[in-house]
Design a protein around this motif. Structure first.
Motif, mmCIF file in Angstrom:
data_model
loop_
_atom_site.group_PDB
_atom_site.id
_atom_site.type_symbol
_atom_site.label_atom_id
_atom_site.label_comp_id
_atom_site.label_asym_id
_atom_site.label_seq_id
_atom_site.Cartn_x
_atom_site.Cartn_y
_atom_site.Cartn_z
ATOM 1 N N ILE A 398 0.843 -1.200 0.000
ATOM 2 C CA ILE A 398 0.000 0.000 0.000
ATOM 3 C C ILE A 398 0.873 1.242 0.000
ATOM 4 O O ILE A 398 1.697 1.438 0.899
ATOM 5 C CB ILE A 398 -0.919 0.034 1.234
ATOM 6 C CG1 ILE A 398 -1.783 -1.226 1.294
ATOM 7 C CG2 ILE A 398 -1.798 1.279 1.206
ATOM 8 C CD1 ILE A 398 -2.625 -1.322 2.556
ATOM 9 N N LEU A 399 0.692 2.071 -1.001
ATOM 10 C CA LEU A 399 1.333 3.383 -1.029
ATOM 11 C C LEU A 399 0.357 4.355 -0.369
ATOM 12 O O LEU A 399 -0.658 4.725 -0.953
ATOM 13 C CB LEU A 399 1.635 3.805 -2.471
ATOM 14 C CG LEU A 399 2.198 5.204 -2.673
ATOM 15 C CD1 LEU A 399 3.531 5.365 -1.956
ATOM 16 C CD2 LEU A 399 2.365 5.516 -4.157
ATOM 17 N N ASN A 400 0.631 4.732 0.856
ATOM 18 C CA ASN A 400 -0.295 5.568 1.631
ATOM 19 C C ASN A 400 0.298 6.926 1.935
ATOM 20 O O ASN A 400 1.517 7.088 1.981
ATOM 21 C CB ASN A 400 -0.640 4.878 2.947
ATOM 22 C CG ASN A 400 0.590 4.707 3.832
ATOM 23 O OD1 ASN A 400 1.426 3.846 3.579
ATOM 24 N ND2 ASN A 400 0.705 5.533 4.861
ATOM 25 N N MET A 401 -0.578 7.904 2.144
ATOM 26 C CA MET A 401 -0.082 9.199 2.620
ATOM 27 C C MET A 401 0.215 9.079 4.115
ATOM 28 O O MET A 401 -0.308 8.211 4.811
ATOM 29 C CB MET A 401 -1.075 10.316 2.326
ATOM 30 C CG MET A 401 -2.286 10.352 3.198
ATOM 31 S SD MET A 401 -3.451 9.064 2.823
ATOM 32 C CE MET A 401 -4.915 9.801 3.552
ATOM 33 N N MET A 402 1.047 9.966 4.603
ATOM 34 C CA MET A 402 1.618 9.826 5.935
ATOM 35 C C MET A 402 0.565 9.808 7.041
ATOM 36 O O MET A 402 0.650 8.998 7.963
ATOM 37 C CB MET A 402 2.611 10.968 6.191
ATOM 38 C CG MET A 402 3.327 10.893 7.516
ATOM 39 S SD MET A 402 4.642 12.105 7.630
ATOM 40 C CE MET A 402 3.733 13.615 7.333
ATOM 41 N N ILE A 464 3.228 -2.036 -6.124
ATOM 42 C CA ILE A 464 2.175 -1.341 -5.392
ATOM 43 C C ILE A 464 0.805 -1.839 -5.834
ATOM 44 O O ILE A 464 0.425 -1.692 -6.998
ATOM 45 C CB ILE A 464 2.274 0.188 -5.585
ATOM 46 C CG1 ILE A 464 3.657 0.693 -5.179
ATOM 47 C CG2 ILE A 464 1.174 0.888 -4.797
ATOM 48 C CD1 ILE A 464 4.012 0.468 -3.742
ATOM 49 N N GLN A 465 0.052 -2.424 -4.903
ATOM 50 C CA GLN A 465 -1.287 -2.944 -5.200
ATOM 51 C C GLN A 465 -2.386 -1.926 -4.892
ATOM 52 O O GLN A 465 -3.413 -1.893 -5.569
ATOM 53 C CB GLN A 465 -1.539 -4.215 -4.378
ATOM 54 C CG GLN A 465 -0.532 -5.328 -4.637
ATOM 55 C CD GLN A 465 -0.536 -5.778 -6.089
ATOM 56 O OE1 GLN A 465 -1.588 -5.984 -6.682
ATOM 57 N NE2 GLN A 465 0.647 -5.913 -6.669
ATOM 58 N N TYR A 466 -2.152 -1.105 -3.873
ATOM 59 C CA TYR A 466 -3.144 -0.102 -3.484
ATOM 60 C C TYR A 466 -2.457 1.259 -3.314
ATOM 61 O O TYR A 466 -1.307 1.331 -2.874
ATOM 62 C CB TYR A 466 -3.815 -0.473 -2.164
ATOM 63 C CG TYR A 466 -4.644 -1.736 -2.217
ATOM 64 C CD1 TYR A 466 -5.927 -1.723 -2.764
ATOM 65 C CD2 TYR A 466 -4.148 -2.933 -1.712
ATOM 66 C CE1 TYR A 466 -6.691 -2.880 -2.808
ATOM 67 C CE2 TYR A 466 -4.909 -4.092 -1.749
ATOM 68 C CZ TYR A 466 -6.177 -4.061 -2.304
ATOM 69 O OH TYR A 466 -6.930 -5.211 -2.341
ATOM 70 N N ILE A 467 -3.200 2.303 -3.640
ATOM 71 C CA ILE A 467 -2.733 3.667 -3.395
ATOM 72 C C ILE A 467 -3.827 4.385 -2.617
ATOM 73 O O ILE A 467 -4.968 4.481 -3.078
ATOM 74 C CB ILE A 467 -2.442 4.416 -4.703
ATOM 75 C CG1 ILE A 467 -1.346 3.690 -5.494
ATOM 76 C CG2 ILE A 467 -2.025 5.862 -4.408
ATOM 77 C CD1 ILE A 467 -1.159 4.219 -6.904
ATOM 78 N N LEU A 468 -3.493 4.849 -1.426
ATOM 79 C CA LEU A 468 -4.440 5.555 -0.559
ATOM 80 C C LEU A 468 -4.010 7.009 -0.458
ATOM 81 O O LEU A 468 -2.875 7.307 -0.091
ATOM 82 C CB LEU A 468 -4.465 4.910 0.834
ATOM 83 C CG LEU A 468 -5.330 5.586 1.891
ATOM 84 C CD1 LEU A 468 -6.797 5.601 1.476
ATOM 85 C CD2 LEU A 468 -5.163 4.878 3.243
ATOM 86 N N ASP A 469 -4.930 7.915 -0.782
ATOM 87 C CA ASP A 469 -4.593 9.337 -0.804
ATOM 88 C C ASP A 469 -5.831 10.143 -0.422
ATOM 89 O O ASP A 469 -6.924 9.599 -0.242
ATOM 90 C CB ASP A 469 -4.095 9.739 -2.194
ATOM 91 C CG ASP A 469 -3.180 10.955 -2.162
ATOM 92 O OD1 ASP A 469 -3.161 11.650 -1.127
ATOM 93 O OD2 ASP A 469 -2.496 11.212 -3.160
ATOM 94 N N TYR A 470 -5.638 11.450 -0.315
ATOM 95 C CA TYR A 470 -6.778 12.338 -0.131
ATOM 96 C C TYR A 470 -7.456 12.556 -1.478
ATOM 97 O O TYR A 470 -6.790 12.690 -2.510
ATOM 98 C CB TYR A 470 -6.345 13.685 0.438
ATOM 99 C CG TYR A 470 -5.780 13.603 1.837
ATOM 100 C CD1 TYR A 470 -6.561 13.157 2.898
ATOM 101 C CD2 TYR A 470 -4.473 13.985 2.095
ATOM 102 C CE1 TYR A 470 -6.053 13.085 4.193
ATOM 103 C CE2 TYR A 470 -3.958 13.924 3.386
ATOM 104 C CZ TYR A 470 -4.757 13.468 4.415
ATOM 105 O OH TYR A 470 -4.238 13.397 5.688
#
Length: 510
Positions: A398-402, A464-470
Motif C-alpha cells: 500500500i502506497l499511503n499518505m503519511m 504497489i497494489q493499493y494507493i491511498l490518498d486524499y
C-alpha cells in the motif's frame, strides 16, 4: 433562612478558604479534569498515538525494542523507537483498560502538570485562588499540547521538574538538587528521546546571566558540583536500548523536513490561538523586563523558548514553561507590593457557583463520555477502506499518505509505505536508502521530462497494489495526475476525503 442570606453576602475570608481548602482544590481539579477529558474525547485518539500503541505491542511481542521496521514494504529497514518506554506504557494501558484507561492515563499526566505549575507559582505567592486561576490560564493557552496523549506532557513535566530543582538549588545551595538533573534526562531519553536537548537549553538559561553579568539575581555559578551534574546528565543519555543512536536521532531527522511539509514543523502561524499566545508571551517578556520584574533566568528562558516557538509550530509547546516563570515572577512582584488578595473581593456565593459548575462539568463530561468513548480510537472512513483491503488482498503493498499510516498500522495492516514518522525514511536512520526523495517526487506537481516514466517505474518496482490518498487535495499531487490517465489502476472506494486505487494489471513502463 436569614442566617443563610447573611452568610451568602459575606466576603470570602481566608478562614473559610483554609477550612474548606479540600473543597476548593477538589472543585478546581474536577473542572480541569472535565475540560481535559472532553477535549481528548472530542478530538479522538491522536494520530501519532496509533503507532505508539502498536510499537508498544511489538516491544511486548519481541520482549525487546525493535531494530527492524516491520511495517514498511521495504525490507531490512532499521528503526529507532525514540519513545520506546512511553509506547510500552500506552500499549499496556490500552491492553488492560481499553479506551477508558487511555483517557485516565492522559488525564493523570495533565493533572500532574497542572499541579506542578501551581506548586511552582505558590512558592512566590500564597493566594491559592490566584495561583490556581493563573495555572488554569497557562494550561488553556497551550491546550493543543496540554490535552493530548502524546509524550509532550511528559517532556513539559520533566523540564519543569528540572527548573524546580535548579530553583531549589539556588534558594538552598544544597547540592542534592543538582544531582536530580541526571534523573530527569535519563527519563527523557527513554520516554521522549528527541527532546533531550532542551534540558541543556534550560541549564544555559541559568548559567548565561553569570557569564554575561546581565541582570544577575537568579543564576547558577559554575563549580565542581555543577560540572559533575552536567557530566552525569550527558552520561545518562546513553542509558537507553539504542545507545548513541537515540541521542543523535534528533540531528539525523532534521533534513527530512526539507522535503516533506509537516504542520508541526512549519513556521508558527500568528493568526491562530497558539500564534496569539506566542505574541502575548513575547509582549509580557518585554514588558516585565522593562518593569524590572523578571529574574535573569526567566528572561533567558522566555526569550529562548519564544524564539524557538517562532521557528516551528511544534515548538510552541515550550511556551508553557516560559509563561509559568513569567507569571511566577509576576506573583513575586505582586507579593512585594502587598496587593490585596482577590479573595477579599469575592463573596461566599462563589462556593455555590463552584458547586453548580462542578455538577455541570461532571454531567457534560459524562454525556460526552458515553457518546464518544466507543469511537475514541476509530476513524470510520478508514475502517471501510481497511475492511476492503483485508478482504481482497491483505498482503498487497500500500502506497499511503503519511497521516493514514499509523492508523493502518494500528489495525494490523502491514506492507505500507510509512506511518507518521517520515524521519524513518531517511538513510541516516534506516541505513538503507533515502526513501524521502521518492516521496518528494511523488508529491511534486511538475515532473521534469527526464523523469516522465518515474511514476510507472516506481509503482512497478515496489509492486504497489493499493494507493491511498486524499480525494480533494492529494498528498501525492504528481502521482494523482499520473493515475488520472493510467489504465493500470482504478478507483475502488471514495469515503469522505479518502480515495483508494487498486491495481488491475501490471504496469507497462516502456
Amino acid at each position: 433562612m436569614n442566617a443563610f442570606k447573611a452568610w451568602y453576602r459575606q466576603p470570602l475570608s481566608e478562614t473559610t478558604i483554609k477550612k474548606y481548602k479540600w473543597f476548593y482544590v477538589f472543585a478546581i481539579y474536577t473542572g480541569v479534569a472535565a475540560i481535559c477529558v472532553v477535549n481528548m474525547l472530542t478530538r479522538g485518539l491522536d494520530i501519532d498515538s496509533y503507532y505508539i500503541i502498536t510499537q508498544g505491542e511489538e516491544i511486548t511481542r519481541l520482549n525487546n525494542v525493535p531494530r527492524i521496521n516491520t511495517v514498511t514494504f521495504l525490507d531490512n529497514y532499521k528503526i529507532i523507537v525514540q519513545q520506546w518506554l512511553y509506547c510500552l506504557l500506552m500499549y499496556k494501558t490500552k491492553l488492560y483498560a481499553g479506551n477508558t484507561g487511555l483517557i485516565i492515563f492522559g488525564l493523570m499526566q495533565q493533572l500532574y502538570l497542572f499541579g506542578l505549575i501551581q506548586h511552582i507559582l505558590s512558592k512566590r505567592y500564597d493566594d491559592k485562588i490566584i495561583t490556581y486561576g493563573l495555572t488554569a490560564l497557562i494550561c488553556i493557552s497551550i491546550k493543543d499540547y496540554f490535552c493530548t496523549l502524546r509524550a509532550e506532557n511528559i517532556t513539559l513535566i520533566l523540564l519543569l521538574l528540572q527548573c524546580n530543582s535548579l530553583d531549589n538549588y539556588i534558594r538552598t545551595k544544597k547540592q542534592k538538587y543538582l544531582y536530580q538533573l541526571p534523573i530527569w534526562t535519563l527519563l527523557e531519553i527513554n520516554l521522549h528521546a528527541s527532546m533531550w536537548i532542551f534540558h541543556f537549553c534550560i541549564i544555559l538559561a541559568y548559567i548565561v546571566p553569570n557569564i554575561f553579568k546581565h541582570n544577575i539575581d537568579h543564576y547558577i555559578k559554575m563549580n565542581k558540583h555543577v560540572i559533575t551534574s552536567l557530566s552525569l546528565m550527558g552520561a545518562s543519555l546513553f542509558i537507553n536500548p539504542y545507545g548513541i543512536d537515540c541521542v543523535t536521532y534528533v540531528f539525523k531527522s532534521l533534513h527530512v523536513f526539507n522535503y516533506i511539509d509537516i504542520k508541526e514543523q512549519q513556521n508558527t502561524e500568528y493568526a491562530t490561538f497558539l500564534g496569539i499566545t506566542l505574541l502575548v508571551t513575547i509582549l509580557l517578556t518585554l514588558t516585565f523586563y522593562n518593569l524590572k520584574i523578571l529574574k535573569s533566568s526567566t528572561f533567558y528562558l522566555s526569550i529562548g523558548f519564544a524564539f524557538l516557538a517562532t521557528t516551528s509550530y511544534h515548538s510552541t509547546m515550550f511556551i508553557l514553561i516560559a509563561q509559568t516563570y513569567l507569571i511566577c515572577d509576576l506573583c513575586a512582584y505582586i507579593k512585594t507590593k502587598n496587593i490585596q488578595k482577590i479573595c477579599h473581593c469575592m463573596k461566599n456565593d462563589i462556593c455555590l457557583l463552584a458547586i453548580a459548575l462542578n455538577i455541570l462539568a461532571i454531567s457534560v463530561t459524562g454525556i460526552i463520555y458515553v457518546n464518544y468513548i466507543h469511537k475514541f480510537d476509530k476513524i470510520e472512513a478508514l475502517d471501510q477502506i481497511i475492511e476492503y483491503v483485508k478482504e481482497n488482498n491483505p498482503d498487497g503493498h500500500i502506497l499511503n499518505m503519511m497521516d493514514a499510516g499509523s492508523y493502518l498500522e494500528y489495525n494490523d495492516v502491514k506492507n505500507i509505505l510509512m506511518d507518521t514518522r517520515p524521519e524513518l525514511m531517511s538513510e541516516k536512520i534506516n541505513e538503507q536508502y533515502n526513501m524521502i526523495l521518492d516521496i518528494y517526487v511523488l508529491s511534486t506537481h511538475y515532473m521534469m521530462s527526464e523523469h516522465k516514466d518515474y511514476y510507472g517505474n516506481y509503482l512497478n518496482k515496489y509492486d504497489i497494489q493499493y494507493i491511498l490518498d486524499y480525494a480533494s487535495t492529494p498528498a501525492y499531487a504528481g502521482l494523482s495526475g499520473y493515475l488520472s490517465g493510467c489504465d493500470n489502476y482504478q478507483v475502488v472506494m471514495i469515503v469522505d476525503n479518502y480515495i483508494l486505487y487498486e491495481r488491475i494489471d501490471k504496469i507497462n513502463t516502456k
